[in-house]
Design a protein around this motif. Structure first.
Motif, PDB file in Angstrom:
ATOM      1  N   HIS A 106     -14.590  -6.552  -9.337  1.00  0.00           N
ATOM      2  CA  HIS A 106     -15.288  -7.829  -9.191  1.00  0.00           C
ATOM      3  C   HIS A 106     -14.330  -8.790  -8.500  1.00  0.00           C
ATOM      4  CE1 HIS A 106     -18.673  -6.589 -11.641  1.00  0.00           C
ATOM      5  NE2 HIS A 106     -17.837  -6.157 -12.577  1.00  0.00           N
ATOM      6  N   GLY A 107     -14.489  -8.911  -7.195  1.00  0.00           N
ATOM      7  CA  GLY A 107     -13.552  -9.741  -6.448  1.00  0.00           C
ATOM      8  C   GLY A 107     -12.179  -9.117  -6.461  1.00  0.00           C
ATOM      9  N   LYS A 108     -11.188  -9.872  -6.931  1.00  0.00           N
ATOM     10  CA  LYS A 108      -9.820  -9.371  -6.984  1.00  0.00           C
ATOM     11  C   LYS A 108      -9.508  -8.641  -8.288  1.00  0.00           C
ATOM     12  CE  LYS A 108      -8.012 -13.075  -4.012  1.00  0.00           C
ATOM     13  NZ  LYS A 108      -7.022 -14.181  -3.901  1.00  0.00           N
ATOM     14  N   HIS A 109     -10.454  -8.620  -9.198  1.00  0.00           N
ATOM     15  CA  HIS A 109     -10.206  -8.043 -10.512  1.00  0.00           C
ATOM     16  C   HIS A 109     -10.954  -6.723 -10.688  1.00  0.00           C
ATOM     17  CE1 HIS A 109      -8.310 -11.826 -11.694  1.00  0.00           C
ATOM     18  NE2 HIS A 109      -9.370 -12.464 -11.196  1.00  0.00           N
ATOM     19  N   SER A 110     -10.375  -5.836 -11.482  1.00  0.00           N
ATOM     20  CA  SER A 110     -10.991  -4.547 -11.794  1.00  0.00           C
ATOM     21  C   SER A 110     -11.239  -4.452 -13.293  1.00  0.00           C
ATOM     22  CB  SER A 110     -10.074  -3.395 -11.348  1.00  0.00           C
ATOM     23  OG  SER A 110      -9.901  -3.405  -9.947  1.00  0.00           O
ATOM     24  N   HIS A 111     -12.389  -3.887 -13.636  1.00  0.00           N
ATOM     25  CA  HIS A 111     -12.748  -3.753 -15.054  1.00  0.00           C
ATOM     26  C   HIS A 111     -13.167  -2.312 -15.331  1.00  0.00           C
ATOM     27  CE1 HIS A 111     -12.796  -8.160 -15.534  1.00  0.00           C
ATOM     28  NE2 HIS A 111     -13.387  -8.180 -14.350  1.00  0.00           N
ATOM     29  N   SER A 121     -22.590  12.118 -11.809  1.00  0.00           N
ATOM     30  CA  SER A 121     -21.656  11.158 -11.205  1.00  0.00           C
ATOM     31  C   SER A 121     -22.366  10.223 -10.227  1.00  0.00           C
ATOM     32  CB  SER A 121     -20.532  11.910 -10.477  1.00  0.00           C
ATOM     33  OG  SER A 121     -19.732  12.618 -11.403  1.00  0.00           O
ATOM     34  N   CYS A 122     -23.403  10.755  -9.566  1.00  0.00           N
ATOM     35  CA  CYS A 122     -24.140   9.933  -8.596  1.00  0.00           C
ATOM     36  C   CYS A 122     -24.903   8.785  -9.264  1.00  0.00           C
ATOM     37  CB  CYS A 122     -25.120  10.806  -7.810  1.00  0.00           C
ATOM     38  SG  CYS A 122     -24.324  11.955  -6.660  1.00  0.00           S
ATOM     39  N   THR A 123     -25.112   8.882 -10.571  1.00  0.00           N
ATOM     40  CA  THR A 123     -25.872   7.844 -11.273  1.00  0.00           C
ATOM     41  C   THR A 123     -24.971   6.744 -11.833  1.00  0.00           C
ATOM     42  OG1 THR A 123     -25.766   8.880 -13.482  1.00  0.00           O
ATOM     43  CG2 THR A 123     -27.499   9.646 -11.976  1.00  0.00           C
ATOM     44  N   ILE A 124     -23.656   6.901 -11.664  1.00  0.00           N
ATOM     45  CA  ILE A 124     -22.725   5.933 -12.243  1.00  0.00           C
ATOM     46  C   ILE A 124     -22.170   5.014 -11.153  1.00  0.00           C
ATOM     47  CG2 ILE A 124     -20.538   5.665 -13.475  1.00  0.00           C
ATOM     48  CD1 ILE A 124     -21.123   8.308 -14.856  1.00  0.00           C
ATOM     49  N   PRO A 125     -22.460   3.714 -11.223  1.00  0.00           N
ATOM     50  CA  PRO A 125     -22.027   2.760 -10.189  1.00  0.00           C
ATOM     51  C   PRO A 125     -20.586   2.309 -10.392  1.00  0.00           C
ATOM     52  CG  PRO A 125     -23.303   1.616 -11.846  1.00  0.00           C
ATOM     53  CD  PRO A 125     -23.285   3.069 -12.258  1.00  0.00           C
ATOM     54  N   ALA A 126     -19.649   3.244 -10.269  1.00  0.00           N
ATOM     55  CA  ALA A 126     -18.243   2.914 -10.494  1.00  0.00           C
ATOM     56  C   ALA A 126     -17.366   3.870  -9.690  1.00  0.00           C
ATOM     57  CB  ALA A 126     -17.909   3.011 -11.980  1.00  0.00           C
ATOM     58  N   ASN A 127     -16.083   3.528  -9.635  1.00  0.00           N
ATOM     59  CA  ASN A 127     -15.093   4.384  -8.974  1.00  0.00           C
ATOM     60  C   ASN A 127     -14.166   4.986 -10.014  1.00  0.00           C
ATOM     61  OD1 ASN A 127     -15.975   3.694  -6.276  1.00  0.00           O
ATOM     62  ND2 ASN A 127     -14.944   1.720  -6.535  1.00  0.00           N
ATOM     63  N   SER A 128     -13.405   6.001  -9.583  1.00  0.00           N
ATOM     64  CA  SER A 128     -12.432   6.655 -10.471  1.00  0.00           C
ATOM     65  C   SER A 128     -13.090   7.073 -11.785  1.00  0.00           C
ATOM     66  CB  SER A 128     -11.240   5.719 -10.744  1.00  0.00           C
ATOM     67  OG  SER A 128     -10.619   5.331  -9.541  1.00  0.00           O
TER      68      SER A 128
END
Length: 265
Positions: A39-44, A123-130
């Motif tokens: 989210h912008g410069k931050h990762s959650h 994995s394709c259903t998850i809107p995230a990285n790593s």
């Protein structure tokens, strides 16, 4: 390619029906996963739960010990909707091989391939990285097993007294394998290309730095150049690894022996 191989002659051509076991697999899993969202410069870190099941039909695995599994998988896909009941007429002009691995010996591979496809779809259903798996509870079973023979062409050429066997999907025409390449030529051409890229990159780097002095957009241009260069380098190295792997597979003595044995039966 080496000059001596550019006008190569095919030493041997074999049309062979390769034996395959086909598996119908039921796969169910409850998975707890986590992934990184920016989210912008931050990762959650976010956590996800997936509960799904799937019916896989006709997962194919070659039933010959002598034929390399990696090579046979690269021949896929075959259109299993086109399967017909066995008839001797289909063998006209072809050699045929019988299975030497029981269906029970390959069940674990069928389940493993079902798991790979299942996990990829989740994995394709998850809107995230790593994305990483924290915990899961898989269930699976073999619902059915079928025996089939799929057509393939094996084309053998010889280079520096080493046989290289290309495989062709007899249904789709897909070609599997790699032709030997001249390492010295590859190094020279890579060096020339690297020099050209370096000159161009240096020119644009100076231009970007000049823009940076005059305009803040220069840093964006420089950053974009770094990203593109890194991506191009990674892509090129990946392609070279694939070519090398394909050439190694094509030169396997087991594959050459597999083709020879069918012709002598």
């Amino acid at each position: 390619m080496p000059d001596s191989i550019k006008n190569f002659e095919i030493e041997r051509v074999r049309g062979i029906y390769v034996p395959f076991w086909l598996y119908d697999v039921y796969y169910h899993d409850r998975q707890y996963l986590k992934g990184i969202v920016k989210h912008g410069k931050h990762s959650h870190t976010y956590y996800y739960y997936r509960n799904a099941d799937c019916e896989f039909s006709m997962i194919s695995l070659d039933a010959s010990k002598q034929l390399n599994d990696d090579m046979s998988q690269r021949l896929e896909p075959y259109d299993t909707d086109g399967i017909r009941d066995f008839s001797l007429e289909y063998l006209s002009g072809f050699y045929a091989d019988c299975y030497d691995m029981k269906s029970s010996q390959l069940e674990y591979l069928a389940i493993s391939r079902a798991k790979e496809m299942f996990d990829s779809r989740v994995s394709c259903t998850i809107p995230a990285n790593s994305i990483s798996l924290i915990k899961n509870d898989p269930e699976h079973r073999i619902n059915g097993t079928h025996y089939a023979m799929f057509p393939a062409w094996f084309l053998t050429l010889r280079y520096e007294d080493v046989p290289y066997t290309l495989m062709v999907n007899g249904q789709t025409g897909k070609i599997v394998g790699g032709i030997p390449y001249d390492r010295s030529k590859a190094i020279v051409r890579f060096g020339i290309l690297a020099t050209i890229i370096t000159v161009i990159a240096t020119f644009f780097a100076f231009a970007a730095l000049q823009m940076l002095v005059e305009d803040k957009n220069g840093i964006k241009t420089l950053g974009l150049m770094v990203i593109i260069s890194a991506f191009s380098l990674q892509k090129g190295l990946s392609t070279m690894r694939q070519i090398k792997r394909s050439t190694i597979l094509t030169g396997l003595s087991d594959t050459d022996r597999f083709v020879k044995d069918r012709g002598e039966r």
